[in-house]
Design a protein around this motif. Structure first.
Motif, PDB file in Angstrom:
ATOM      1  N   HIS A  30    -105.088 -37.470 -23.419  1.00 53.11           N
ATOM      2  CA  HIS A  30    -104.805 -36.022 -24.278  1.00 53.11           C
ATOM      3  C   HIS A  30    -103.529 -35.841 -24.463  1.00 53.11           C
ATOM      4  CE1 HIS A  30    -108.794 -34.169 -24.073  1.00 53.11           C
ATOM      5  NE2 HIS A  30    -108.738 -34.487 -22.737  1.00 53.11           N
ATOM      6  N   VAL A  31    -102.459 -36.725 -23.875  1.00 49.76           N
ATOM      7  CA  VAL A  31    -100.973 -36.444 -24.024  1.00 49.76           C
ATOM      8  C   VAL A  31    -100.866 -37.533 -25.134  1.00 49.76           C
ATOM      9  CG1 VAL A  31     -98.770 -36.487 -23.144  1.00 49.76           C
ATOM     10  CG2 VAL A  31    -100.438 -35.473 -21.950  1.00 49.76           C
ATOM     11  N   GLY A  32    -100.744 -38.691 -24.731  1.00 47.94           N
ATOM     12  CA  GLY A  32    -100.411 -39.946 -25.695  1.00 47.94           C
ATOM     13  C   GLY A  32     -98.868 -40.064 -25.459  1.00 47.94           C
ATOM     14  N   GLU A  33     -98.246 -40.767 -26.452  1.00 45.76           N
ATOM     15  CA  GLU A  33     -96.922 -41.093 -26.451  1.00 45.76           C
ATOM     16  C   GLU A  33     -96.105 -39.857 -26.896  1.00 45.76           C
ATOM     17  OE1 GLU A  33     -95.278 -43.948 -25.113  1.00 45.76           O
ATOM     18  OE2 GLU A  33     -97.083 -44.323 -24.490  1.00 45.76           O
ATOM     19  N   PRO A  34     -94.912 -39.444 -26.173  1.00 41.73           N
ATOM     20  CA  PRO A  34     -94.155 -38.187 -27.013  1.00 41.73           C
ATOM     21  C   PRO A  34     -93.173 -38.863 -27.953  1.00 41.73           C
ATOM     22  CG  PRO A  34     -93.323 -39.088 -24.719  1.00 41.73           C
ATOM     23  CD  PRO A  34     -94.615 -39.907 -25.080  1.00 41.73           C
ATOM     24  N   VAL A  35     -93.766 -38.832 -29.118  1.00 41.58           N
ATOM     25  CA  VAL A  35     -92.970 -39.378 -30.368  1.00 41.58           C
ATOM     26  C   VAL A  35     -92.428 -38.012 -30.768  1.00 41.58           C
ATOM     27  CG1 VAL A  35     -93.178 -40.227 -32.586  1.00 41.58           C
ATOM     28  CG2 VAL A  35     -94.828 -41.202 -30.528  1.00 41.58           C
ATOM     29  N   GLY A  36     -90.974 -38.379 -31.182  1.00 39.89           N
ATOM     30  CA  GLY A  36     -90.182 -37.155 -31.776  1.00 39.89           C
ATOM     31  C   GLY A  36     -89.982 -35.840 -30.796  1.00 39.89           C
ATOM     32  N   GLY A  37     -90.031 -36.294 -29.635  1.00 35.78           N
ATOM     33  CA  GLY A  37     -89.706 -34.971 -28.897  1.00 35.78           C
ATOM     34  C   GLY A  37     -90.862 -34.299 -28.116  1.00 35.78           C
ATOM     35  N   PHE A  38     -90.712 -33.232 -27.417  1.00 37.17           N
ATOM     36  CA  PHE A  38     -91.906 -32.677 -26.495  1.00 37.17           C
ATOM     37  C   PHE A  38     -92.324 -31.652 -27.786  1.00 37.17           C
ATOM     38  CE2 PHE A  38     -93.041 -29.435 -23.740  1.00 37.17           C
ATOM     39  CZ  PHE A  38     -93.548 -29.988 -22.739  1.00 37.17           C
ATOM     40  N   GLY A  39     -93.671 -31.687 -28.029  1.00 40.94           N
ATOM     41  CA  GLY A  39     -94.266 -30.876 -28.745  1.00 40.94           C
ATOM     42  C   GLY A  39     -95.651 -30.338 -28.389  1.00 40.94           C
ATOM     43  N   ASP A  40     -96.216 -29.486 -29.220  1.00 38.43           N
ATOM     44  CA  ASP A  40     -97.401 -28.742 -28.959  1.00 38.43           C
ATOM     45  C   ASP A  40     -98.522 -30.002 -28.121  1.00 38.43           C
ATOM     46  OD1 ASP A  40     -96.539 -26.617 -29.913  1.00 38.43           O
ATOM     47  OD2 ASP A  40     -97.808 -26.723 -31.605  1.00 38.43           O
ATOM     48  N   ALA A  41     -98.617 -30.866 -28.552  1.00 40.80           N
ATOM     49  CA  ALA A  41     -99.460 -32.053 -27.633  1.00 40.80           C
ATOM     50  C   ALA A  41     -99.125 -32.098 -26.290  1.00 40.80           C
ATOM     51  CB  ALA A  41     -99.722 -33.128 -28.586  1.00 40.80           C
ATOM     52  N   ARG A  44     -96.935 -44.178 -11.454  1.00 41.89           N
ATOM     53  CA  ARG A  44     -97.745 -43.686 -12.826  1.00 41.89           C
ATOM     54  C   ARG A  44     -97.302 -42.256 -13.252  1.00 41.89           C
ATOM     55  NH1 ARG A  44    -103.683 -45.018 -14.665  1.00 41.89           N
ATOM     56  NH2 ARG A  44    -103.070 -44.471 -16.817  1.00 41.89           N
ATOM     57  N   ILE A  45     -97.091 -41.352 -12.137  1.00 46.31           N
ATOM     58  CA  ILE A  45     -96.718 -40.287 -12.291  1.00 46.31           C
ATOM     59  C   ILE A  45     -95.120 -39.802 -12.789  1.00 46.31           C
ATOM     60  CG2 ILE A  45     -96.703 -37.670 -11.321  1.00 46.31           C
ATOM     61  CD1 ILE A  45     -99.272 -38.657 -12.347  1.00 46.31           C
ATOM     62  N   GLN A  46     -94.386 -40.684 -11.986  1.00 48.45           N
ATOM     63  CA  GLN A  46     -92.929 -40.744 -12.162  1.00 48.45           C
ATOM     64  C   GLN A  46     -92.586 -41.016 -13.478  1.00 48.45           C
ATOM     65  OE1 GLN A  46     -91.722 -43.144  -8.858  1.00 48.45           O
ATOM     66  NE2 GLN A  46     -90.939 -41.392  -7.762  1.00 48.45           N
ATOM     67  N   ASP A  47     -93.521 -42.320 -14.068  1.00 47.06           N
ATOM     68  CA  ASP A  47     -93.287 -42.806 -15.416  1.00 47.06           C
ATOM     69  C   ASP A  47     -93.546 -41.718 -16.460  1.00 47.06           C
ATOM     70  OD1 ASP A  47     -92.467 -45.151 -14.425  1.00 47.06           O
ATOM     71  OD2 ASP A  47     -94.273 -46.208 -14.785  1.00 47.06           O
ATOM     72  N   PHE A  48     -94.671 -41.077 -16.126  1.00 50.65           N
ATOM     73  CA  PHE A  48     -95.095 -39.912 -17.151  1.00 50.65           C
ATOM     74  C   PHE A  48     -94.029 -38.817 -17.347  1.00 50.65           C
ATOM     75  CE2 PHE A  48     -97.114 -35.684 -17.508  1.00 50.65           C
ATOM     76  CZ  PHE A  48     -97.756 -35.705 -18.530  1.00 50.65           C
ATOM     77  N   ARG A  49     -93.502 -38.342 -16.042  1.00 48.95           N
ATOM     78  CA  ARG A  49     -92.511 -37.275 -16.119  1.00 48.95           C
ATOM     79  C   ARG A  49     -91.218 -37.816 -16.747  1.00 48.95           C
ATOM     80  NH1 ARG A  49     -92.711 -33.435 -10.683  1.00 48.95           N
ATOM     81  NH2 ARG A  49     -94.828 -32.933 -10.974  1.00 48.95           N
ATOM     82  N   ALA A  50     -90.700 -38.914 -16.423  1.00 46.59           N
ATOM     83  CA  ALA A  50     -89.700 -39.597 -16.953  1.00 46.59           C
ATOM     84  C   ALA A  50     -89.907 -39.674 -18.606  1.00 46.59           C
ATOM     85  CB  ALA A  50     -89.456 -41.085 -16.504  1.00 46.59           C
ATOM     86  N   ASP A  51     -90.960 -40.131 -19.111  1.00 50.21           N
ATOM     87  CA  ASP A  51     -91.247 -40.149 -20.754  1.00 50.21           C
ATOM     88  C   ASP A  51     -91.165 -38.829 -21.133  1.00 50.21           C
ATOM     89  OD1 ASP A  51     -91.626 -42.766 -20.335  1.00 50.21           O
ATOM     90  OD2 ASP A  51     -93.935 -42.640 -20.542  1.00 50.21           O
ATOM     91  N   ILE A  52     -91.633 -37.744 -20.448  1.00 53.81           N
ATOM     92  CA  ILE A  52     -91.693 -36.298 -21.056  1.00 53.81           C
ATOM     93  C   ILE A  52     -90.095 -35.895 -20.876  1.00 53.81           C
ATOM     94  CG2 ILE A  52     -92.375 -33.921 -20.652  1.00 53.81           C
ATOM     95  CD1 ILE A  52     -94.481 -35.891 -22.004  1.00 53.81           C
TER      96      ILE A  52
END
Length: 141
Positions: free
Chosen positions: A8-19, A51-59
């Motif tokens: 549902h999230v995918g890669e955060p491309v171009g910043g934090f957006g609606d997705a 995995r959760i730390q990576d998710f938070r770091a990516d966002i």
């Protein structure tokens, strides 16, 4: 749950957006019992922690890239970038805890909470006071 969140999230491309805000909410609505522990007690579990730390770091990195474009103070931009995912995740958990009220408005409310952080980072005048209940009782309706 991690796979559902990734879907549902995918890669955060171009910043934090609606997705970025809506995806976790959709995953949480599909599996409330899986979402909450993923961001709270699971951080202490070795199999989920990285995995959760990576998710938070990516966002956080996506938000920092986006916010840095209009917040010249790097420390303030980092503050907003670190706080934004926390606000989004906790807003979703609070929504779940409240019984998922008004699901059609939930994503907009999560985004509004996130925008509160971004607005605070951008604002030149940071003198903001919470409304006083006493002032509310005095004002005519």
């Amino acid at each position: 749950m991690c796979d559902r969140l990734d879907a549902h999230v995918g890669e955060p491309v171009g910043g934090f957006g609606d997705a970025s805000a809506d995806g976790p909410l959709t995953a949480a609505a599909e599996s409330p019992a899986g979402f909450r522990p993923l961001f709270q007690p699971a951080l202490r579990e070795p199999e989920f922690k990285e995995r959760i730390q990576d998710f938070r770091a990516d966002i956080t990195a996506a938000v920092l890239e986006q916010v840095s474009a209009f917040v010249p103070d790097r420390a303030v931009a980092r503050w907003a970038a670190q706080l934004t995912p926390v606000v989004a995740i906790e807003a979703i958990i609070a929504w779940l805890d409240a019984g998922q009220p008004e699901p059609a408005l939930a994503a907009a409310r999560v985004r509004q909470a996130v925008m509160g952080v971004i607005t605070a980072a951008v604002a030149c005048d940071v003198n903001c006071y919470l409304p006083s209940l006493a002032a509310e009782e005095k004002s005519p309706r």
